[in-house]
Design an enzyme around this catalytic site. Structure first.
Site, mmCIF file in Angstrom:
data_model
loop_
_atom_site.group_PDB
_atom_site.id
_atom_site.type_symbol
_atom_site.label_atom_id
_atom_site.label_comp_id
_atom_site.label_asym_id
_atom_site.label_seq_id
_atom_site.Cartn_x
_atom_site.Cartn_y
_atom_site.Cartn_z
ATOM 1 N N HIS A 278 2.965 3.307 -9.054
ATOM 2 C CA HIS A 278 2.808 1.869 -9.334
ATOM 3 C C HIS A 278 4.075 1.310 -9.998
ATOM 4 C CE1 HIS A 278 -1.206 2.166 -7.940
ATOM 5 N NE2 HIS A 278 -1.703 2.799 -8.993
ATOM 6 N N ASP B 217 0.834 -1.206 0.000
ATOM 7 C CA ASP B 217 0.000 0.000 0.000
ATOM 8 C C ASP B 217 0.865 1.250 0.000
ATOM 9 O OD1 ASP B 217 -2.302 1.490 0.046
ATOM 10 O OD2 ASP B 217 -2.850 0.983 2.107
ATOM 11 N N ARG C 51 0.275 7.653 -2.652
ATOM 12 C CA ARG C 51 0.836 8.699 -1.786
ATOM 13 C C ARG C 51 2.302 8.966 -2.103
ATOM 14 N NH1 ARG C 51 -1.341 5.807 3.315
ATOM 15 N NH2 ARG C 51 -1.878 4.339 1.659
ATOM 16 N N GLU D 49 0.586 -13.407 12.400
ATOM 17 C CA GLU D 49 1.119 -12.239 13.094
ATOM 18 C C GLU D 49 1.070 -11.082 12.102
ATOM 19 O OE1 GLU D 49 2.167 -12.086 16.242
ATOM 20 O OE2 GLU D 49 1.817 -14.221 16.588
ATOM 21 N N THR E 239 -10.514 -7.212 -5.604
ATOM 22 C CA THR E 239 -11.807 -7.192 -6.306
ATOM 23 C C THR E 239 -12.472 -5.824 -6.146
ATOM 24 O OG1 THR E 239 -12.655 -8.282 -4.316
ATOM 25 C CG2 THR E 239 -12.340 -9.662 -6.245
ATOM 26 N N GLU E 240 -12.005 -5.037 -5.176
ATOM 27 C CA GLU E 240 -12.577 -3.699 -4.960
ATOM 28 C C GLU E 240 -11.854 -2.636 -5.799
ATOM 29 O OE1 GLU E 240 -11.919 -5.854 -2.259
ATOM 30 O OE2 GLU E 240 -14.060 -6.361 -2.329
ATOM 31 N N LEU F 248 11.193 -20.561 -4.385
ATOM 32 C CA LEU F 248 10.095 -19.799 -3.770
ATOM 33 C C LEU F 248 8.836 -19.812 -4.640
ATOM 34 C CD1 LEU F 248 10.180 -16.583 -1.830
ATOM 35 C CD2 LEU F 248 9.006 -16.431 -4.002
ATOM 36 N N SER G 251 -8.467 -5.382 4.736
ATOM 37 C CA SER G 251 -9.015 -5.076 3.408
ATOM 38 C C SER G 251 -9.339 -6.315 2.560
ATOM 39 C CB SER G 251 -8.050 -4.164 2.631
ATOM 40 O OG SER G 251 -7.842 -2.962 3.322
HETATM 41 C C1 FPP Z 1 -1.678 0.233 -3.409
HETATM 42 O O1 FPP Z 1 -1.269 1.554 -3.556
HETATM 43 C C2 FPP Z 1 -1.232 -0.623 -4.456
HETATM 44 C C3 FPP Z 1 -2.021 -1.200 -5.421
HETATM 45 C C4 FPP Z 1 -3.447 -0.953 -5.599
HETATM 46 C C5 FPP Z 1 -1.535 -2.138 -6.389
HETATM 47 C C6 FPP Z 1 -0.248 -2.836 -6.110
HETATM 48 C C7 FPP Z 1 0.491 -2.809 -7.356
HETATM 49 C C8 FPP Z 1 1.812 -2.717 -7.469
HETATM 50 C C9 FPP Z 1 2.736 -2.757 -6.338
HETATM 51 C C10 FPP Z 1 2.352 -2.526 -8.812
HETATM 52 C C11 FPP Z 1 2.903 -3.675 -9.498
HETATM 53 C C12 FPP Z 1 2.611 -5.008 -8.963
HETATM 54 C C13 FPP Z 1 3.103 -6.111 -9.502
HETATM 55 C C14 FPP Z 1 2.824 -7.447 -8.904
HETATM 56 C C15 FPP Z 1 3.942 -6.042 -10.688
HETATM 57 P P1 FPP Z 1 -2.397 2.664 -3.664
HETATM 58 O O2 FPP Z 1 -2.535 3.002 -5.098
HETATM 59 O O3 FPP Z 1 -3.643 2.195 -2.999
HETATM 60 O O4 FPP Z 1 -1.738 3.814 -2.859
HETATM 61 P P2 FPP Z 1 -2.440 4.971 -2.028
HETATM 62 O O5 FPP Z 1 -3.249 4.294 -0.943
HETATM 63 O O6 FPP Z 1 -1.295 5.757 -1.481
HETATM 64 O O7 FPP Z 1 -3.289 5.737 -2.991
#
Ligand code: FPP
Length: 232
Positions: A35, A18, A22, A199, A64-65, A129, A188
């Site tokens: 991203h 997450d 930000r 944990e 899914t959200e 892994l 979530s």
């Molecule tokens: C949350 O950050 C992250 C996601 C919704 C997607 C996770 C995706 C990646 C880490 C990119 C690539 C992944 C792979 C497996 C190649 P957010 O957008 O919710 O951040 P915020 O809460 O700060 O807005």
């Protein structure tokens, strides 16, 4: 449920990645830049997990959200996934990583499904892994998927073992450790069944800034925990 002695390394670590948005906002960059930087953190974390001897790593890549996000952000994430899966398939053969995916196929774009299926098949025999990508994943959806499978079998009464057998990956051990970045402290809709005895480790670090050092900090914190599984 695996039994852990203090100082052991968890077999299965699951991460709610997450804070990409930000991270980008702090830099006045578009969300996609967050991203993209998040994808680099995924590669660092994979290496760190392998080095630490973790056997299963589940990453929450798309929930899914997440479909309620703006279409251009969804398109950007799907494209990034396709590219990462492509690159990953080559590296995975080299690194002996096996790819699993947990989630519903609908409505993932055909391009993502194609790369995903190819990567899963191409790495199925790898013995290192296991990277379990939670993609279009929701724990309530996984639970209802299992319930529907049991109903289809004609079951009128089930045991926890029957239920486990109908999860997306029945052989996936429960995660001993669940990490969430960016300071949020909630699950979530992630691994609700499997997290019964996990944990939790929360860090304020934003996902694109997540490093091997941060991963090892989480493992160290885990090693200090006493796990009683309901005992004394
Ligand atoms: C949350 O950050 C992250 C996601 C919704 C997607 C996770 C995706 C990646 C880490 C990119 C690539 C992944 C792979 C497996 C190649 P957010 O957008 O919710 O951040 P915020 O809460 O700060 O807005």
């Amino acid at each position: 449920m695996s039994d852990n002695l203090p100082n052991s390394t968890p077999r299965h670590v699951a991460i709610i990645m997450d804070g990409n948005g930000r991270w980008a906002k702090e830099r006045r960059l578009p969300r996609q830049a967050g991203h993209n930087a998040g994808a680099k953190a995924v590669e660092r974390t994979l290496k760190a997990a392998q080095k630490a001897g973790v056997e299963f790593l589940t990453l929450y890549a798309f929930s899914t959200e997440n479909w309620i996000r703006p279409q251009d952000e969804i398109d950007g994430l799907m494209k990034l996934l396709e590219q990462t899966l492509d690159r990953y398939t080559k590296d995975a053969a080299k690194n002996n990583i096996r790819l699993w995916v947990s989630g519903e196929r609908e409505p993932l774009p055909a391009g993502v499904l194609k790369k995903m299926d190819y990567a899963v098949t191409a790495t199925a025999q790898n013995t290192g892994l296991t990277l379990n990508l939670a993609l279009n994943y929701g724990a309530r959806q996984e639970i209802t998927h299992a319930v529907n499978a049991l109903l289809a079998e004609g079951k009128t009464s089930v045991t926890p073992e029957d239920f486990q057998a109908c999860l997306y990956h029945p052989d996936l051990p429960d995660p001993e450790l669940i990490i969430r970045t960016s300071g949020e402290e909630r699950l979530s809709n992630f691994l609700l069944w499997q997290a019964a005895y996990s944990e939790f480790y929360f860090t304020s670090v934003l996902w694109p800034d997540f490093t091997e050092e941060e991963f090892n900090k989480a493992l160290d914190a885990y090693r200090t925990r006493t796990r009683r599984f309901g005992g004394i």
